[in-house]
Design a protein around this motif. Structure first.
Motif, mmCIF file in Angstrom:
data_model
loop_
_atom_site.group_PDB
_atom_site.id
_atom_site.type_symbol
_atom_site.label_atom_id
_atom_site.label_comp_id
_atom_site.label_asym_id
_atom_site.label_seq_id
_atom_site.Cartn_x
_atom_site.Cartn_y
_atom_site.Cartn_z
ATOM 1 N N GLY A 93 0.788 -1.229 0.000
ATOM 2 C CA GLY A 93 0.000 0.000 0.000
ATOM 3 C C GLY A 93 0.815 1.271 0.000
ATOM 4 O O GLY A 93 0.250 2.359 -0.136
ATOM 5 N N ARG A 94 2.122 1.171 0.129
ATOM 6 C CA ARG A 94 2.949 2.365 0.240
ATOM 7 C C ARG A 94 2.906 3.215 -1.029
ATOM 8 O O ARG A 94 3.024 4.438 -0.969
ATOM 9 N N SER A 95 2.779 2.582 -2.189
ATOM 10 C CA SER A 95 2.792 3.316 -3.456
ATOM 11 C C SER A 95 1.408 3.744 -3.914
ATOM 12 O O SER A 95 1.274 4.396 -4.952
ATOM 13 N N ILE A 96 0.357 3.383 -3.158
ATOM 14 C CA ILE A 96 -1.018 3.691 -3.554
ATOM 15 C C ILE A 96 -1.520 4.878 -2.746
ATOM 16 O O ILE A 96 -1.349 4.907 -1.524
ATOM 17 N N PRO A 97 -2.131 5.866 -3.402
ATOM 18 C CA PRO A 97 -2.699 7.004 -2.642
ATOM 19 C C PRO A 97 -3.653 6.511 -1.549
ATOM 20 O O PRO A 97 -4.486 5.640 -1.790
ATOM 21 N N SER A 98 -3.530 7.068 -0.349
ATOM 22 C CA SER A 98 -4.301 6.587 0.803
ATOM 23 C C SER A 98 -5.796 6.632 0.562
ATOM 24 O O SER A 98 -6.521 5.679 0.872
#
Length: 293
Positions: free
Chosen positions: A179-184
């Motif tokens: 999830g680090r590369s995906i917008p929250s």
């Protein structure tokens, strides 16, 4: 920015994320009470489906720009996180509906945080931080004391809580890793939508819907669950998971059963024995160990 300033910025961000994660555990504990009260008047799976459907609708207006930045890989990873969460939540809510003690259930479910670094090691070959390794046996000892009773009888809810713990741990690892590369905002919206679809389909197949005679107080509990314990909490949780390593974050998450036990004692008149109180102290000690630099 110098390397020293970068380190300081990283430390400050980690500290803020840790404090926000403590707030997340408090909101999660409130969610246990909200859910217990809501399923007194709504079918469990339908409740989860409607809860996440409303939560996804609430955050949808804030997700337009971030959703446009998502690619196919981001969408697939977000759906995978949502599927893991769907399984965990469906089993979890069935456990609550069959449970006689929310406090005990929260402690069993919190073993997910013990599984997180282990699953991270198995699935992604992540190194388990030494402070986390030192904290794990202390956490296990604390949870063991919290599980003790004068007499112990196996209940179906206890098995369901354990199964849910595996799902929670898997979702936590997926979010921390992928999830680090995906917008929250986008990740949260897709995750919520996936849970809503899965739970509503399961509810349609397994439960009978009759919303005409649901009391108003049940809907108020439902709104509290959807807004406070879901929309706000999970947005903050995703924000924290993208800024903290899974090991230390997992240990902080063990605060959730402590808050749940306190709230259950106040609201549902549940109580902790002296051994369970010692167990709470051990878990608090584990938190300090895991956060030691």
């Amino acid at each position: 920015m110098s390397a020293y300033q970068s380190v300081l910025k990283g430390d400050n961000e980690s500290t803020v994320a840790s404090l926000v994660l403590v707030l997340v555990t408090l909101l999660a504990a409130m969610g246990w009470i909200f859910s217990k009260e809501t399923i007194a008047g709504l079918p469990p799976l339908l409740f989860i489906g409607l809860r996440f459907l409303l939560s996804s609708a609430l955050i949808a207006p804030f997700c337009r720009n971030s959703l446009k930045r998502m690619n196919g890989r981001h969408l697939a990873l977000s759906i995978r996180i949502g599927l893991a969460q769907s399984v965990a939540l469906m089993v979890w809510i069935m456990a609550i509906s069959n449970s006689s003690s929310l406090g005990e259930g929260a402690f069993i479910a919190s073993t997910a945080m013990i599984l997180v670094p282990l699953l991270g090691r198995i699935l992604y070959s992540e190194r388990i931080p030494r402070p986390t390794l030192l904290a794990l046996p202390v956490t296990i000892a604390g949870l063991a004391l919290l599980s003790l009773r004068a007499s112990w009888q196996f209940e179906i809810s206890q098995a369901l809580y354990l199964i849910a713990a595996f799902g929670i741990a898997l979702q936590f690892v997926f979010t921390s890793r992928d999830g680090r590369s995906i917008p929250s905002n986008a990740l949260t919206f897709v995750q919520f939508s996936t849970v809503a679809v899965c739970c509503l389909l399961a509810s349609a197949a397994m439960e009978e819907w009759d919303l005409t005679n649901v009391p108003m107080n049940i809907w108020l509990w439902f709104l509290a669950s959807a807004v406070i314990a879901t929309a706000v909490r999970y947005f903050l949780l995703v924000w924290c998971q993208k800024r903290l390593d899974s090991g230390p974050a997992a240990v902080i998450m063990t605060l959730e059963p402590l808050w749940t036990a306190l709230m259950s004692a106040f609201w549902l008149s549940e109580s902790l024995t002296s051994l369970q109180t010692v167990g709470c102290g051990l878990i608090m000690a584990a938190l300090f160990i895991a956060r030691r630099r």
